[in-house]
Design a protein around this motif. Sequence first.
Motif, PDB file in Angstrom:
ATOM      1  N   GLN A 170     -38.016 -15.437   7.368  1.00  0.00           N
ATOM      2  CA  GLN A 170     -38.481 -16.648   8.034  1.00  0.00           C
ATOM      3  C   GLN A 170     -39.125 -17.546   6.992  1.00  0.00           C
ATOM      4  O   GLN A 170     -40.276 -17.359   6.617  1.00  0.00           O
ATOM      5  N   ASN A 201     -40.059 -21.348   6.217  1.00  0.00           N
ATOM      6  CA  ASN A 201     -40.178 -22.708   6.740  1.00  0.00           C
ATOM      7  C   ASN A 201     -41.260 -23.534   6.041  1.00  0.00           C
ATOM      8  O   ASN A 201     -41.326 -24.741   6.222  1.00  0.00           O
ATOM      9  N   ASP A 227     -43.025 -24.918  22.675  1.00  0.00           N
ATOM     10  CA  ASP A 227     -43.384 -23.612  22.113  1.00  0.00           C
ATOM     11  C   ASP A 227     -42.773 -22.509  22.962  1.00  0.00           C
ATOM     12  O   ASP A 227     -43.103 -22.364  24.141  1.00  0.00           O
ATOM     13  N   HIS A 254     -43.352 -23.693  18.240  1.00  0.00           N
ATOM     14  CA  HIS A 254     -44.386 -22.777  17.751  1.00  0.00           C
ATOM     15  C   HIS A 254     -44.641 -22.931  16.257  1.00  0.00           C
ATOM     16  O   HIS A 254     -45.767 -22.702  15.795  1.00  0.00           O
ATOM     17  N   VAL A 255     -43.621 -23.293  15.498  1.00  0.00           N
ATOM     18  CA  VAL A 255     -43.802 -23.458  14.056  1.00  0.00           C
ATOM     19  C   VAL A 255     -44.023 -24.926  13.684  1.00  0.00           C
ATOM     20  O   VAL A 255     -43.762 -25.346  12.558  1.00  0.00           O
ATOM     21  N   SER A 276     -35.080 -21.917  18.016  1.00  0.00           N
ATOM     22  CA  SER A 276     -35.143 -20.628  17.322  1.00  0.00           C
ATOM     23  C   SER A 276     -34.698 -20.744  15.868  1.00  0.00           C
ATOM     24  O   SER A 276     -35.301 -20.154  14.970  1.00  0.00           O
ATOM     25  N   TYR A 295     -37.152 -21.916  12.898  1.00  0.00           N
ATOM     26  CA  TYR A 295     -38.132 -21.026  12.268  1.00  0.00           C
ATOM     27  C   TYR A 295     -37.752 -20.727  10.813  1.00  0.00           C
ATOM     28  O   TYR A 295     -38.610 -20.355  10.009  1.00  0.00           O
ATOM     29  N   ASN A 296     -36.479 -20.869  10.487  1.00  0.00           N
ATOM     30  CA  ASN A 296     -35.994 -20.545   9.147  1.00  0.00           C
ATOM     31  C   ASN A 296     -35.380 -21.774   8.476  1.00  0.00           C
ATOM     32  O   ASN A 296     -34.481 -21.656   7.661  1.00  0.00           O
TER      33      ASN A 296
END
Length: 308
Positions: A69, A71, A244, A272-273, A285, A288-289
Amino acid sequence: MKLKCLLMFFVGLSNLIISQENNFNTEDVSVNSFIDGTLLTPNDINNPPLAIIIGDSGPTDRNGNQNFQKNNILKKLAEGLTNQGIATFRYDKRIVKQIRKGRVDKNIGFNDFVSDAISIVNHFKEKNTFKELYIIGHGQGSLVGMLASKENVSGFVSIAGSAKPIDQVILEQIKLTVPGLEDASKVAFEKLKAGETTANYPPALESIFSKENQAFMSSWMQYNPQEHIAVLQIPVLIINGTKDLQVPVAEAQLLKNNAQNGKLLLIENMNHVMFPILGDDLENSKSYNESFRKLSPELIPAITDFIN
């Protein structure tokens, strides 16, 4: 001889770099044997406030990354704030250093993360080079941060922090995704809450209840964030994104309801990120990466206004 001296000069500068693209200095700081981090201080500002940034769960490094992950969200957050005149310190969680050295402490507990955060606060308090200290906690770091904010801290910022003990959070997720495992999971959590170990848990939830995770989980679930945010005497800013996937906005509202001096900010489309997401859950999703993304544009100004 001259070449050798020149090389040593550049080696000496390697830990103190004046950024050409940003308006701050960068310095690597070791607080103690467990904590290594990066201190950013704004140029031409004497005695600025300092924000200590605490990362989310897992082996999260000072930039907000893990093995699968990447970011750079904590790096982006730190640089964004320091460009606004706020010094920042972000650090590798102690388990990151242990993994890199191949010597992981299997007895590590949630309280160790709290002790690390308090050690950082005390370190910079003793240095007395910053006019005020603030803590910003992301995800799991929200609970760590509020526990470390009871002394020597002028304000606390929670980003995507849960309002419930971790066992309740996990049980709610199990109920939504695999409801047939809920009752057995409750029994396992009761054992952990009592300070016992257990081999009686659903095999499908091995990643949660494995023997090596039980001590950490037991120490983490002892804390109810609503109770601990309620005792803070300092100003509190609670931030959550409407996209989120891990922490719903209702959690942020619960924290706000229990804070003595709390302000709630819901950022539209932030996940969330801390990235803005305009698409579906798949885009959410994948983000996140995706280190190329920028933080939600409302985030830095909101924290800057709160601290200033």
